[in-house]
Design a protein around this motif. Structure first.
Motif, mmCIF file in Angstrom:
data_model
loop_
_atom_site.group_PDB
_atom_site.id
_atom_site.type_symbol
_atom_site.label_atom_id
_atom_site.label_comp_id
_atom_site.label_asym_id
_atom_site.label_seq_id
_atom_site.Cartn_x
_atom_site.Cartn_y
_atom_site.Cartn_z
ATOM 1 N N VAL A 125 35.436 30.860 29.254
ATOM 2 C CA VAL A 125 36.544 31.230 29.764
ATOM 3 C C VAL A 125 37.908 31.132 28.529
ATOM 4 O O VAL A 125 38.244 29.843 28.487
ATOM 5 N N CYS A 126 38.505 32.065 27.851
ATOM 6 C CA CYS A 126 39.537 31.802 27.179
ATOM 7 C C CYS A 126 40.656 32.420 27.471
ATOM 8 O O CYS A 126 42.036 32.051 27.349
ATOM 9 N N GLU A 127 40.437 33.744 28.397
ATOM 10 C CA GLU A 127 41.658 34.449 28.935
ATOM 11 C C GLU A 127 41.435 34.547 30.394
ATOM 12 O O GLU A 127 40.870 35.544 30.782
ATOM 13 N N PRO A 128 42.016 33.504 30.995
ATOM 14 C CA PRO A 128 41.579 33.584 32.747
ATOM 15 C C PRO A 128 42.323 34.735 33.174
ATOM 16 O O PRO A 128 43.092 34.556 34.051
ATOM 17 N N SER A 129 42.465 35.956 32.986
ATOM 18 C CA SER A 129 42.937 37.216 33.744
ATOM 19 C C SER A 129 42.240 37.733 34.787
ATOM 20 O O SER A 129 41.157 37.453 35.310
ATOM 21 N N ASP A 130 43.047 38.456 35.604
ATOM 22 C CA ASP A 130 42.289 39.255 36.862
ATOM 23 C C ASP A 130 40.987 39.905 36.251
ATOM 24 O O ASP A 130 40.137 39.851 37.013
ATOM 25 N N GLU A 131 41.083 40.511 35.158
ATOM 26 C CA GLU A 131 40.020 41.457 34.605
ATOM 27 C C GLU A 131 38.671 40.590 34.328
ATOM 28 O O GLU A 131 37.531 40.784 34.526
ATOM 29 N N LEU A 132 39.197 39.205 34.069
ATOM 30 C CA LEU A 132 37.949 38.110 33.734
ATOM 31 C C LEU A 132 37.264 37.841 34.782
ATOM 32 O O LEU A 132 36.058 37.723 35.063
ATOM 33 N N PHE A 133 37.896 37.823 35.766
ATOM 34 C CA PHE A 133 37.409 37.101 37.090
ATOM 35 C C PHE A 133 36.625 38.586 37.788
ATOM 36 O O PHE A 133 35.532 38.347 38.371
ATOM 37 N N LYS A 134 37.019 39.636 37.717
ATOM 38 C CA LYS A 134 36.419 40.753 37.924
ATOM 39 C C LYS A 134 35.125 41.091 37.376
ATOM 40 O O LYS A 134 34.032 41.549 37.828
ATOM 41 N N GLU A 135 34.969 40.538 36.166
ATOM 42 C CA GLU A 135 33.705 40.566 35.491
ATOM 43 C C GLU A 135 32.762 40.049 35.702
ATOM 44 O O GLU A 135 31.746 40.226 35.436
ATOM 45 N N ILE A 136 32.869 38.717 36.353
ATOM 46 C CA ILE A 136 32.048 37.425 36.722
ATOM 47 C C ILE A 136 30.686 38.260 37.329
ATOM 48 O O ILE A 136 29.616 37.991 36.980
ATOM 49 N N PRO A 137 30.866 39.030 38.504
ATOM 50 C CA PRO A 137 29.603 39.476 39.034
ATOM 51 C C PRO A 137 29.045 40.502 38.230
ATOM 52 O O PRO A 137 27.714 40.420 38.456
ATOM 53 N N SER A 138 29.372 41.087 37.199
ATOM 54 C CA SER A 138 28.475 41.811 36.439
ATOM 55 C C SER A 138 27.537 41.257 35.278
ATOM 56 O O SER A 138 26.631 41.740 34.849
ATOM 57 N N LEU A 139 28.042 39.841 35.295
ATOM 58 C CA LEU A 139 27.252 38.897 34.216
ATOM 59 C C LEU A 139 25.814 38.728 34.673
ATOM 60 O O LEU A 139 24.964 38.858 33.562
ATOM 61 N N VAL A 140 25.722 38.767 35.723
ATOM 62 C CA VAL A 140 24.078 38.505 36.109
ATOM 63 C C VAL A 140 23.295 39.546 36.028
ATOM 64 O O VAL A 140 21.945 39.439 35.447
ATOM 65 N N ASP A 141 23.700 40.793 35.864
ATOM 66 C CA ASP A 141 22.957 41.929 35.318
ATOM 67 C C ASP A 141 22.626 41.904 33.994
ATOM 68 O O ASP A 141 21.850 42.466 33.605
ATOM 69 N N LYS A 142 23.270 41.231 33.167
ATOM 70 C CA LYS A 142 23.270 41.128 31.739
ATOM 71 C C LYS A 142 22.599 39.756 31.208
ATOM 72 O O LYS A 142 22.493 39.446 30.102
ATOM 73 N N GLY A 143 21.975 39.048 32.305
ATOM 74 C CA GLY A 143 21.129 37.875 32.151
ATOM 75 C C GLY A 143 22.185 36.760 31.447
ATOM 76 O O GLY A 143 21.621 36.038 30.697
ATOM 77 N N LEU A 144 23.452 36.854 32.008
ATOM 78 C CA LEU A 144 24.269 35.583 31.917
ATOM 79 C C LEU A 144 24.539 34.868 33.272
ATOM 80 O O LEU A 144 25.960 35.138 33.373
#
Length: 474
Positions: A125-144
């Motif tokens: 994490v380098c830009e801890p914005s609301d957009e970043l925190f909203k992205e976290i759930p989608s990481l699992v579908d990408k193998g991350l």
């Protein structure tokens, strides 16, 4: 293509036995004693140990420190000749981009055509914005399934404050993303650095003095409290000292799902290495800093007893002459990090197994099995079992050599283990059934590595479930 390995001493995290392994294409197809099976090639590995390929969960092939960039994946053959077949790379979030976008652009441009080991990624994490925190759930579908935040490095793009860490923990826990933390108190370090520089104390040794153990202890305690408040598990990377390890151990015993790793250099080196003359000490500048000899012994004890559950390299391939010397007049400008991915297995074998500090089974657990579990790739990596990827290391215990940068593939101009004895050597390595190392020499090909998607709810969530059960009982 099928290969039959005969008569090797197979070592897993729980067993050791003499047996045979049949490799078919990319997988382990059969394991047994005196297998009477046909194969295209039969290799007798009598007298040698057969280990799962190592998983190094902490490497940096893209790290940039104040304009100095490390050696990239085109030097990843160093990992595989050292017995590591899968690395997990930390990738800094690019300005204005999401975690996944940053990672897969980096993979496309700098990894997939040159990687000589299999690989996964942690997002930083380098830009801890609301957009970043909203992205976290989608990481699992990408193998991350993992994410890292730095409490250290005040003023640099990858520093995160308590707000960012707390929000990340809350967003991650509901989807099984493991949050990893570099735990140091950035504000205190910044003050101490300024004080030393103002006094003209600019040598590499003051890097260690400006990052004392207590800044790591305090940050570790703080992030454990944040994890408890968020109701989330947390993983502390590169633990350096007895006091830090004890904070993690004691919190876990009380029911907090907190885990930690250490690294080979913290098991082998101490802060006096930073005092070497002629600016040689800059080679040993890493963060958190090297500690005391008694900390080394405590860490060996911790990995043996499971209080810390992995040993990584924290490989960071800066050159000394043209990059580390950026800080010749100011230790704060020395790029933080040193190479080491090539030496991890040899160090653990020589100074761990052969001195009685750890067993061979514990070595396998620390360097392969548990790192695979932590990062959601244990369904394919880190174990010798039918159906697993045929990532296999044949280790010959008899040769004795001296570690030297002259023979290294790490692509830099120094080795922090220069001159140390190594007992045994990596003789052969198979990556998904393909011979990549023969007689200790790299014989693979550029780009043979592939992305290994991770699954969510890794090992740290086992402790999380225990904590939930404990709370329900109380």
């Amino acid at each position: 293509m099928s290969i039959l390995l005969k008569n090797g001493t197979i070592v897993t995290s729980t067993d050791e036995y003499v047996g045979d392994i049949l490799i078919e294409d990319e997988k382990i197809a059969a394991i047994g004693k005196n297998l009477l099976l046909e194969a295209d090639q039969v290799i007798d590995v009598s007298g040698k140990y057969v280990l799962p390929g190592g998983v190094d969960q902490h490497v940096h092939y893209s790290f940039d420190y104040k304009g100095a960039r490390v050696q990239g994946f085109d030097t990843s053959n160093a990992a595989i000749v050292g017995g590591t077949t899968t690395v997990i790379e930390f990738v800094n979030q690019a300005p204005g981009k999401g975690i996944a976008e940053t990672i897969f652009e980096y993979e496309e441009n700098e990894v997939k055509d040159v990687a000589m080991v299999d690989y996964s990624f942690h997002g930083i994490v380098c830009e801890p914005s609301d957009e970043l925190f909203k992205e976290i759930p989608s990481l699992v579908d990408k193998g991350l399934p993992t994410l890292k935040l730095f409490m250290a490095y005040k003023g640099l793009p990858f520093h995160s404050d308590d707000e960012a860490i707390f929000k990340a923990l809350k967003a991650a826990k509901d989807v099984g993303v493991t949050v990893m933390i570099h735990a140091e108190n950035a504000d205190v370090i910044d003050i101490l650095q300024q004080e030393y520089i103002a006094k003209g104390l600019t040598d590499p040794y003051y890097h260690a003095l400006s990052r004392p153990t207590l800044v790591e202890v305090e940050a570790t305690q703080r992030v454990i409290h944040l994890a408890n408040l968020a109701g989330a598990p947390v993983y502390i990377v590169h633990v350096t000292a007895k006091e830090v390890m004890e904070v993690i151990r004691d919190a876990y015993i009380k029911g907090t799902p907190v885990y930690g790793e250490t690294c080979t250099h913290y098991l082998m080196l101490d802060k006096e290495d930073l005092a070497r003359p002629n600016f040689e000490g800059a080679k040993y500048v890493c963060s958190p800093a090297l500690r005391e000899e008694e900390d080394r012994e405590a860490l060996w004890n911790a990995v043996n007893k499971g209080w810390l559950n992995a040993v990584s390299s924290d490989h960071c391939g800066f050159n000394w002459e043209k990059q580390k010397t950026m800080g010749i007049d100011d230790f704060t400008n020395i790029p933080n990090g040193s190479p080491g991915v090539e030496n991890r297995l040899g160090i653990l074998w020589t100074y761990g197994v052969n001195t009685g500090k750890i067993s061979r089974q514990r070595l396998v657990d620390l360097y392969a099995t548990t790192p695979a579990k932590i990062n959601g790739i244990a369904h394919r990596k880190g174990h010798i079992g039918v159906g697993f990827d045929a990532d296999i290391v044949v280790y010959d215990p008899t040769p004795v050599s001296i570690i030297s940068n002259e023979t290294s593939l790490q692509g830099v101009d120094f080795n922090i283990y220069e001159g140390l004895k190594q007992e045994g050597k990596v003789d052969k390595v198979f990556l998904r059934g393909q011979l990549a190392v023969e007689d200790g020499k790299y014989v693979g090909r550029l780009g043979q590595g592939t992305f290994i998607p991770g699954k969510p709810y890794g090992l740290c969530y086992e402790g999380f479930e225990k904590k939930e059960e404990l709370e329900s009982v109380l």
